[in-house]
Motif scaffolding. Structure first.
Motif, PDB file in Angstrom:
ATOM      1  N   ILE A   8       0.853  -1.185   0.000  1.00  0.00           N
ATOM      2  CA  ILE A   8       0.000   0.000   0.000  1.00  0.00           C
ATOM      3  C   ILE A   8       0.891   1.238   0.000  1.00  0.00           C
ATOM      4  CG2 ILE A   8      -1.775   1.280   1.252  1.00  0.00           C
ATOM      5  CD1 ILE A   8      -2.635  -1.504   2.407  1.00  0.00           C
ATOM      6  N   LEU A  10       0.730   5.059   0.392  1.00  0.00           N
ATOM      7  CA  LEU A  10      -0.164   6.053   0.967  1.00  0.00           C
ATOM      8  C   LEU A  10       0.412   7.441   0.713  1.00  0.00           C
ATOM      9  CD1 LEU A  10      -2.719   6.369   2.730  1.00  0.00           C
ATOM     10  CD2 LEU A  10      -1.224   6.206   4.725  1.00  0.00           C
ATOM     11  N   TYR A  47      -6.869   4.258  -5.302  1.00  0.00           N
ATOM     12  CA  TYR A  47      -7.994   4.817  -4.553  1.00  0.00           C
ATOM     13  C   TYR A  47      -7.667   6.270  -4.252  1.00  0.00           C
ATOM     14  CZ  TYR A  47      -9.732   0.123  -3.470  1.00  0.00           C
ATOM     15  OH  TYR A  47     -10.229  -1.159  -3.549  1.00  0.00           O
ATOM     16  N   SER A  48      -8.667   7.127  -4.340  1.00  0.00           N
ATOM     17  CA  SER A  48      -8.480   8.534  -4.022  1.00  0.00           C
ATOM     18  C   SER A  48      -9.721   9.070  -3.325  1.00  0.00           C
ATOM     19  CB  SER A  48      -8.240   9.353  -5.301  1.00  0.00           C
ATOM     20  OG  SER A  48      -8.205  10.739  -5.015  1.00  0.00           O
ATOM     21  N   LEU A  75     -12.576   8.292   2.051  1.00  0.00           N
ATOM     22  CA  LEU A  75     -11.201   8.773   2.207  1.00  0.00           C
ATOM     23  C   LEU A  75     -11.130  10.282   2.455  1.00  0.00           C
ATOM     24  CD1 LEU A  75      -9.494   6.797  -0.685  1.00  0.00           C
ATOM     25  CD2 LEU A  75      -9.519   6.240   1.729  1.00  0.00           C
ATOM     26  N   VAL A 103      -8.866  -2.535   1.920  1.00  0.00           N
ATOM     27  CA  VAL A 103      -7.653  -2.378   1.101  1.00  0.00           C
ATOM     28  C   VAL A 103      -6.593  -3.421   1.459  1.00  0.00           C
ATOM     29  CG1 VAL A 103      -6.369  -0.645   2.452  1.00  0.00           C
ATOM     30  CG2 VAL A 103      -6.253  -0.606  -0.016  1.00  0.00           C
ATOM     31  N   VAL A 112      -3.075   4.869  -2.533  1.00  0.00           N
ATOM     32  CA  VAL A 112      -4.156   5.555  -1.823  1.00  0.00           C
ATOM     33  C   VAL A 112      -3.766   7.023  -1.714  1.00  0.00           C
ATOM     34  CG1 VAL A 112      -5.471   5.722   0.329  1.00  0.00           C
ATOM     35  CG2 VAL A 112      -4.709   3.481  -0.491  1.00  0.00           C
ATOM     36  N   ASN A 119      -4.686  10.134   6.603  1.00  0.00           N
ATOM     37  CA  ASN A 119      -3.518   9.263   6.506  1.00  0.00           C
ATOM     38  C   ASN A 119      -2.934   8.962   7.880  1.00  0.00           C
ATOM     39  OD1 ASN A 119      -3.818   9.240   3.761  1.00  0.00           O
ATOM     40  ND2 ASN A 119      -2.109  10.600   3.343  1.00  0.00           N
TER      41      ASN A 119
END
Length: 139
Positions: A8, A10, A47-48, A75, A103, A112, A119
């Protein structure tokens, strides 16, 4: 048994403009720089947050990736008080935990793009620590 793991990535959106809604000129440069740095990574999913500044960042980065961006309202930025006192904001924590659980079941490289407070809470959840550095309780 499938041993494919998930990685992932981030990211926080680029620098915001004065009203905080979109990227500043510098934020666009930051996202473009990240796009170059990440161009050799094959993302299985992106992903956003659906907030404009996050969408812009994800769209700039995705120019080097054929993967469709999944815009996800879960998110969206959370207020600073969520990271400072997560126990007082169970609904926000539940939303973030739900995204994390989803996720982490993915496979491959996942990007992401979200905001700083989101975050921070997500990382705290992943590490099972408090998102507030002045507190020792975990989430």
């Amino acid at each position: 048994m499938d041993d494919v793991k998930v990685n992932i990535y981030l990211l926080r959106h680029g620098e915001k403009n004065k009203d905080g809604t979109a990227l500043s000129k510098n934020g666009i440069k930051q996202a473009s720089y990240l796009a170059k740095k990440l161009k050799d990574i094959k993302f299985n999913k992106i992903y956003s947050s659906d907030l404009v500044r996050c969408k812009q960042t994800a769209e700039i980065i995705s120019k080097n990736h054929p993967t469709k961006i999944i815009f996800d309202e879960s998110l969206r930025e959370v207020e600073g008080k969520v990271k400072e006192f997560p126990e007082k904001h169970p609904q926000e924590i539940k939303i973030i935990k739900s995204f994390w659980n989803k996720v982490t079941k993915e496979k491959g490289n996942i990007l992401v793009v979200a905001s700083g407070n989101f975050n921070r809470v997500l990382i705290a959840l992943a590490l099972k620590i408090s998102p507030n550095p002045n507190r020792t309780n975990s989430l």
